[in-house]
Design an enzyme around this catalytic site. Structure first.
Site, mmCIF file in Angstrom:
data_model
loop_
_atom_site.group_PDB
_atom_site.id
_atom_site.type_symbol
_atom_site.label_atom_id
_atom_site.label_comp_id
_atom_site.label_asym_id
_atom_site.label_seq_id
_atom_site.Cartn_x
_atom_site.Cartn_y
_atom_site.Cartn_z
ATOM 1 N N HIS A 40 101.463 -27.158 86.387
ATOM 2 C CA HIS A 40 100.558 -26.876 85.481
ATOM 3 C C HIS A 40 100.917 -27.137 84.043
ATOM 4 C CE1 HIS A 40 99.685 -24.500 89.119
ATOM 5 N NE2 HIS A 40 98.426 -24.505 88.893
ATOM 6 N N ASP A 51 92.832 -16.073 81.851
ATOM 7 C CA ASP A 51 91.696 -15.538 82.208
ATOM 8 C C ASP A 51 91.687 -14.938 83.570
ATOM 9 O OD1 ASP A 51 91.081 -18.728 81.351
ATOM 10 O OD2 ASP A 51 90.174 -17.220 80.225
ATOM 11 N N HIS A 59 94.550 -28.059 83.799
ATOM 12 C CA HIS A 59 95.165 -27.001 84.277
ATOM 13 C C HIS A 59 96.190 -27.017 85.147
ATOM 14 C CE1 HIS A 59 95.387 -22.772 85.812
ATOM 15 N NE2 HIS A 59 95.172 -23.331 86.971
ATOM 16 N N GLU A 71 95.792 2.276 93.295
ATOM 17 C CA GLU A 71 96.719 1.918 94.325
ATOM 18 C C GLU A 71 97.484 0.718 93.860
ATOM 19 O OE1 GLU A 71 93.618 2.436 95.459
ATOM 20 O OE2 GLU A 71 93.746 4.382 96.326
ATOM 21 N N HIS A 89 90.016 5.946 107.558
ATOM 22 C CA HIS A 89 91.322 6.420 106.871
ATOM 23 C C HIS A 89 92.460 6.586 108.034
ATOM 24 C CE1 HIS A 89 88.475 7.439 103.561
ATOM 25 N NE2 HIS A 89 89.264 8.005 103.068
#
Lengths: 674, 674
Positions: free
Chosen positions: B36, B164, B269, B419, B481
Site C-alpha cells: 500500500h 477512514d 491505495h 466487548e 445467551h
C-alpha cells in the site's frame, strides 16, 4: 393505500393498556423467578402508543409482507413484547404464565418463528438495531422494485426499541452511520434512555452525547418524556414526517417504573422484583392484585383493534389482486420473491466453466453470482469496502450498479468498512423477505462479524456470507490477514454450511446449493490465488459437489491403499501427490470435500462408500488447523496443515515453508509408513 | 524530567526527510510488487513531524517502558512505519528492500516483537486504535501507582495514526467513547483523512460528520492540512496542552501524494504505483531516481537525533536510579512489574477451597482473582457491564474499587457494554507493560470480541479473558445467551489456552497457570451454576490441574473398561455416571480435562498414561459441540454433548432435554455396547 383511521382512544383507557402491559410483564418475570422487569415496566407507555396508534399488523398472518416491523433490540425486555403479542392475539394469554419455561412460546429472549409475531431473534445487544436497518433498507428496495404509483404493495415502517447497551455497542454506530448515509427515512428508533445499566448508573461508563452523535450521523433526533403518551405519539408522528433521515426518539424513562422501591435503580434491571414489590407497585398504581390481570375494557379494545387490523389487511389484499391484474409480470415476481420461492428452472443458470483455464474461486464466485443474479432479481448484497478484491458486484444492466443514498434501485450496496453491521443488515434483509442477501469480506474478518453469522444460523435465514482470501495463500499481507483457524471456527457453528470449493465449477454448484437452501445460511471460503479449472471429462462431474464430499478421482476397482481428502486449493495439491504416489505403483483415491456439513447430511451408505471404514490410511490436506477433521481422519490418519499462525511472504514460498508442497507431503507419508 | 530540547530544523531539511520517507515507501512497495503506497506517501509529513519533533524513543532499547508509543492503526501502510524505524536505527536499511518477503523484518503488516520498534501488530482496522486507548490508560494507571511528584518514571504520550476504515469500524466508536469518558488526555490520534477507501471515494459509504461525532464523545478535535508541517507541529502541541480530553487531529491529506497520475484516487491505495509512476513522482518532486535513496543530510540528522534520544534516555536512567534509592519499595515493584516478572512465592496465594461447599466456578474465579490480586498489584481489568454476574471485581482495600474518569488509581474498570473495545484495551494494557490485564463478559459474547482475542494470541500477550455463563446451563436466557460452539471456536485459535475448570480448586490452579504463562493469552470458561467443591482427599490433588488433563478418579490397577473424559460442570456428571457403572461392576476411569491445549503440551508418555491407546471405550461429556474432541475420542468413542443450539428453560430441565443426565448416558452406553 391501506390508510388506517387512528381510533380515538381516551387517555384513561390508554393508561390502562400501559399498566396491563406493565403488570403482565412484572407478573411474568415474577412467576418465572427470572428475567428483566425493568425495561417492560419502563417502556409500557411506549409499547402502548406503538401498538394502539401506529403498528399496522395482521395477527392472523404474522408473516404478512407489508406489516410494520417492530424489533426489540434490547431483547432482554422480552416480556414487553410478549405482553403486546398476547394482547394483539398472536399468542395465547396462558403463554405469559410460562415465561422462560421449556417448550413455551415465551422464551427468555424473543425468538423468530418459534414465537408468532416476533420479527427477529434478539438479545445480543444492538443486533436487533442493525437488522432493523436491514429491514428498513429492504422495504425501500422492495418498494423501488415492485411498487407502482397506484399500487404501493410494500410501504411500511420499521420500528426498533433500543437501550443504553445497544448504543454502547460499536455495532449500532456502524449500522446508524450506514442508515444515516443511505437516508433510511422510514426507520424509527426509540431509545429507552433510563440511565441505568447492569453495573449501575450509565454515568459510570457512558457519558457521550448520544443526541449529538446521531445528529452527526445524519439522523433526525427528538427528546421526549417516555412516559408521556401524547409526547410519544407526537414524536412518532414527527418522525414519520421526516422522510430523508432515520429518526431517533430519545425517550427519557424510569426503569422499572411503578415499583416503589426499585424503580430507577439497577435492581429493577435483571431480576424479579419480588412478590412484595410487585404488590406494592400494583397498590401504588391502583391496580388489582390479581396476577396476569387484563381489564375487560382492554380486552374489548383489542377485539376492536383486531377487526381494524383485519380490515386493513383486506384492503391490501384487494389492492394486491388489482395490482396482479394490472401488472401481471412484476406482481408474479413480487409474490414469488416474498414467498421465498425460486423461479422454475433457475438452476439452468448454473455456469459451466471450461476446463484448462486458471481462475481463483473468488473470480468464479463473482461469475456465478452474476449468472444466478441474472435470473434471481432478489439476489442483492455488497462488500465491506472490498469489492475490488471480493469480486462480488452483480452487473445485470437492468439497474444502476449500486444503490445510493435515497436511491434504492440496484443490486449492490456499499457497506463501508463495517463488517459487523453488514452482518446485521444482511440478516435484516433476509428476515424482511423478498431479498436473498449476501455480504462479502476477507475471511479473516469473519471475526468482526461472527455474532450476526451465528444469529443467521440460529434464525435459519438464507444469509449468504462470501469470504475470500481463504488461507495463508493470501501471502504477503501476513498473519493478520491470513485465516488459519476460521474454517474450523465457522464449521463449529450449528446449521451453518461452509463451502470451500476447489475450482470454478465446484464454486458454481456451491452457489446453487446455497441458493436452494431454505433452512439456513451458507458461508463461502474462496481463494485469492488462481486455481486450475479441472477437466470434468477426466475428473468426476462437478455436480457431485452437491453431496458435500465425493470421489473426484477414483482408484481402480475401489482398491485404494491411500485416500487423500482435501478442500479448496489443496485438492490440486492432493492430485499432485496422488500422481507421484501412482507413479510409484500405489493405488490412491482422491476425495474432494468442499462442505463437511453437507457431506455429513448424506446417508451413511453414501458416506461409507466415499470413505470406507476399512481404508485406514487417510490423509487430509487443508491449509488450516486440524480441528473439525479429526473425525474424518480417524485414529490412523495424517493431517497436512497448520498448527500456528501464518507469516508474511509470497504465497508460493509459504507453501514450501509450511510443508504444503508435494515432495514434503510424500516424505511425511513415507516416514509414517503410509 | 526528560525534557527534550526540540532541535531547530529548517523546513528544507524537514521536507527532505518527508520525501525520504515518501520514496523509501514507494520503492519498497514497488520492489515487493505488493503493498500500500498511498498511506505512506500521504502521511510522510505527519510521520516526519512526529519522528523529528515529538516521539521520545530509545532505538537501542525498543522496549523502554517510558518511550512514547506510536501505533499505526491503519497497519496496511506499514512501509511508513518501516521507513521511520529504518531512519531511527531500529532496523537495517536493507530490510526495506525485503518488504513483504519471508523472514524479513518488514512483513506485510507491522508485527510486534518480530520487528523492533513496532509497538503492536496491526492491520485489522481500528484494532490499533483500541489498543492505543489501552496503552494511554495503562500509562495513566502506572503514573498513578508509581510516580512521585519528583520522579515521574512513567510519563509518555500515545500517538495513533488512523484511516477512514478505522473510523468506520464500530470498534473505534467503542474505544473512543471509553477514552473520552475516562479523560485520557495523553492520547493523540491523527486521522489520515484522505477521502479515499478501497471501493472509491469515502462519499460512497461514509458521510457522517466525524468531527462532530468525536466532539460528542468528549474529544478535543482539530482540523489541519496534513501536508503542512508547521500546522502538524502546532496541532500536536495544542493536543498536548489539552490534558482533560483525548485529541483527534483530522489531517486532510492526499492519498499517494506525489504520484502525478494516481494521487488522490483509490488506485494509489493498495497496489504498487508501477515503475513509471514512481519515476514520474520522483521527477515531479525533484527527487533523485536512485532507489531507496537517503540524502546524506538526512542520515546526518538522524545520527544527531539518535545521540539526543540516547542522552534523553540516560537522564531517565539517572532519575530511575535516584527514585530507586529514595523510594526503594515502589521502585522495586515498578521495575518488577515493568519487567513482567511475578514476585517470589506469589503462588502461595493460590486459594484452597474446602470440600463440600457448592460454588459456581465464576464465584471461585472471583475469589481466586482477589487472592492473586492481593499479591499482584498489576492484576487490573474489568467487565463489559456484567461485573455483578461475572464476579470479577478485585477488592484489596488499598485502592478505590474502580478507576473513574481522570482518577486512575484502582484495580477495576467499567468497560461499558463494549466487548470489542474491551478486548483491544486489554491488549493495549498488556502491550504497554506493567499490567496484567483481564476482560470479562458472558462467554457467548466472545463473538463480539473474537478479533482482539485472536490478536492477543498472535502477539503472545498475557491478556486474560474471563468468560462466565459457559454453556446451555445459563438456562432461561435461552440460545442467544447459551454458548454451544464457543469452546470449539476458542480452542481452534493457535496459542490460546482455554480453561474450563470443574470446581473451585481447578479454577484456582487455572488462574495460577494463566498468570505464570508469559507467552500467550488464556481464556476461562466458568459456570453460572453452582458446582460441588470436590474432596481432594478422595479425588486427585487439585494441583494436577496444571497438566491440563489428569485422572481425577483412578480405576483400580489401571484396568479400566471405560474411560470417561469431561470438562467443567460435566465432570460431576461423569462422576455420577461412573458411580452407576461401578455399582454394576464395571471398572471406570474418570479424566478431568480442564484445558486440552495444556494437556497436549505434556510429554506423550504422560498423555498415554492418562488416556492409553488400548482403552477404546472412551466417552467424552461436554455441554457443547463435538468439534475439538474427536482426536481424543478416537474411532470408537462416544460423545455426549450437543449438535445444535440450546433452548430457553430452567437449566436442570435443559440437562434432561439434551440428554446430559446420568440415566440417559447410561442408556446410550448400553445401546453402544459399552
Amino acid at each position: 393505500m391501506t390508510v388506517q383511521a387512528s381510533p380515538v382512544i381516551d387517555l384513561v383507557l390508554l393508561q390502562k393498556i400501559a399498566n396491563t402491559i406493565r403488570f403482565l410483564s412484572a407478573d411474568g418475570v415474577q412467576k418465572a423467578k427470572s428475567g428483566h422487569p425493568g425495561l417492560p415496566m419502563g417502556c409500557a407507555e411506549i409499547a402502548t402508543v406503538l401498538l394502539t396508534k401506529f403498528l399496522r399488523l395482521d395477527p392472523a398472518d404474522p408473516k404478512w409482507s407489508n406489516r410494520d416491523r417492530f424489533i426489540l433490540s434490547a431483547g432482554h425486555g422480552s416480556m414487553l413484547l410478549y405482553s403486546m403479542l398476547s394482547l394483539a392475539g398472536y399468542i395465547p394469554a396462558e403463554e405469559l404464565q410460562k415465561f422462560r419455561q421449556l417448550h413455551s412460546m415465551t422464551p427468555g429472549h424473543p425468538e423468530v418463528d418459534d414465537v408468532p409475531g416476533v420479527d427477529m431473534t434478539a438479545g445480543p445487544l444492538a443486533a436487533g438495531f442493525s437488522s432493523a436497518v436491514g429491514m428498513a433498507l429492504a422495504e425501500r428496495i422492495m418498494a423501488e422494485m415492485y411498487n407502482t404509483p397506484k399500487y404501493e404493495v410494500t410501504e411500511h415502517y420499521t420500528y426498533v426499541l433500543m437501550g443504553d447497551g445497544c448504543h454502547m455497542e460499536g455495532l449500532s454506530q456502524e449500522a446508524a452511520s450506514f442508515a444515516g448515509h443511505n437516508k433510511l427515512g422510514k426507520l424509527i428508533a426509540i431509545y429507552d434512555d433510563n440511565e441505568i445499566s447492569i453495573e449501575g448508573s450509565t454515568n459510570l461508563a457512558f457519558t457521550e452525547n448520544v443526541n449529538a452523535r446521531y445528529e452527526a450521523l445524519n439522523w433526525h433526533v427528538q427528546d421526549i418524556d417516555g412516559h408521556d403518551m401524547a409526547a410519544i405519539e407526537n414524536a412518532i408522528t414527527e418522525a414519520k414526517k421526516e422522510t430523508k433521515r432515520p429518526s431517533l426518539i430519545v425517550a427519557h424513562t424510569i426503569i422499572g417504573k411503578g415499583a416503589p422501591h426499585k424503580q430507577g435503580t439497577s435492581h429493577a434491571h435483571g431480576e424479579p422484583l419480588g412478590e412484595e414489590e410487585v404488590l406494592a407497585a400494583k397498590q401504588a398504581m391502583n391496580w388489582p392484585e390479581e396476577k396476569f390481570y387484563i381489564p375487560a375494557e382492554v380486552k374489548a379494545f383489542f377485539e376492536q383493534k383486531k377487526a381494524e387490523w383485519a380490515e386493513n389487511r383486506a384492503v391490501w389484499d384487494k389492492m394486491l389482486a388489482e395490482y396482479d391484474s394490472k401488472h401481471r409480470k412484476i406482481a408474479k415476481e413480487f409474490m414469488r420473491v416474498t414467498s421465498g420461492q425460486l423461479p422454475l428452472q433457475w438452476k439452468n443458470a448454473t455456469p459451466d466453466f471450461p476446463a484448462g483455464e486458471s481462475m481463483s474461486t473468488r473470480v468464479a464466485g463473482g461469475k456465478a453470482m452474476n449468472a444466478f443474479g441474472a435470473v434471481l432479481p432478489e439476489l442483492i448484497g455488497g462488500s465491506a469496502d472490498l469489492e475490488p478484491s471480493t469480486k462480488t458486484c452483480i452487473k445485470t444492466g437492468d439497474y444502476p450498479d449500486y444503490i445510493a443514498p435515497g436511491m434504492f434501485l440496484g443490486r449492490n450496496l456499499h457497506f463501508g468498512v463495517r463488517e459487523h453491521a453488514m452482518g446485521g443488515i444482511v440478516n435484516g434483509m433476509a428476515l424482511h423477505g423478498g431479498i436473498i442477501p449476501f455480504g462479502a469480506t476477507f475471511m479473516v474478518f469473519h471475526d468482526y462479524m461472527r455474532a450476526p453469522v451465528r444469529l443467521s444460523a440460529l434464525m435459519k435465514q438464507r444469509s449468504l456470507w462470501v469470504y475470500t482470501h481463504d488461507s495463508i495463500f493470501v501471502g504477503e499481507d501476513g498473519p493478520t490477514h491470513q485465516p488459519v483457524e476460521h474454517l474450523a471456527a465457522m464449521r463449529c457453528i450449528p446449521r451453518l454450511n461452509v463451502w470451500r470449493p476447489c475450482d470454478a465449477n465446484e464454486t458454481a454448484y456451491a452457489w446453487q446449493h446455497a441458493l436452494a437452501r431454505t433452512d439456513g445460511p451458507t458461508a463461502f471460503a474462496l481463494s485469492r490465488q488462481n486455481l486450475p479449472v479441472l477437466d470434468r471429462t477426466h475428473y468426476a462431474p462437478a455436480k457431485d459437489t452437491l453431496k458435500g464430499g465425493y470421489i473426484i478421482e477414483y482408484d481402480p476397482e475401489g482398491k485404494a491403499e491411500i485416500i487423500l481428502i482435501a478442500s479448496g486449493s489443496e485438492v490440486h495439491l492432493a492430485i499432485e501427490v496422488a500422481n507421484i504416489l501412482r507413479e510409484a505403483g500405489r493405488i490412491v483415491r482422491i476425495v474432494s470435500m468442499p462442505c463437511i456439513e453437507v457431506f455429513k447430511e448424506q446417508a451413511e451408505g453414501y458416506r461409507r462408500k466415499i470413505i470406507p471404514k476399512r481404508f485406514k490410511k487417510r490423509v487430509v490436506i487443508e491449509a488450516g488447523v486440524i480441528q473439525g477433521w479429526e473425525g474424518i481422519l480417524g485414529d490412523s490418519g495424517i493431517f497436512i496443515g497448520l498448527d500456528d499462525f501464518g507469516v508474511s511472504g509470497p504465497y508460493q514460498e509459504l507453501a514450501r515453508h509450511f510443508g504444503l508442497v508435494a515432495d514434503s507431503i510424500i516424505d511425511k507419508l513415507a516416514s509414517a509408513d503410509f
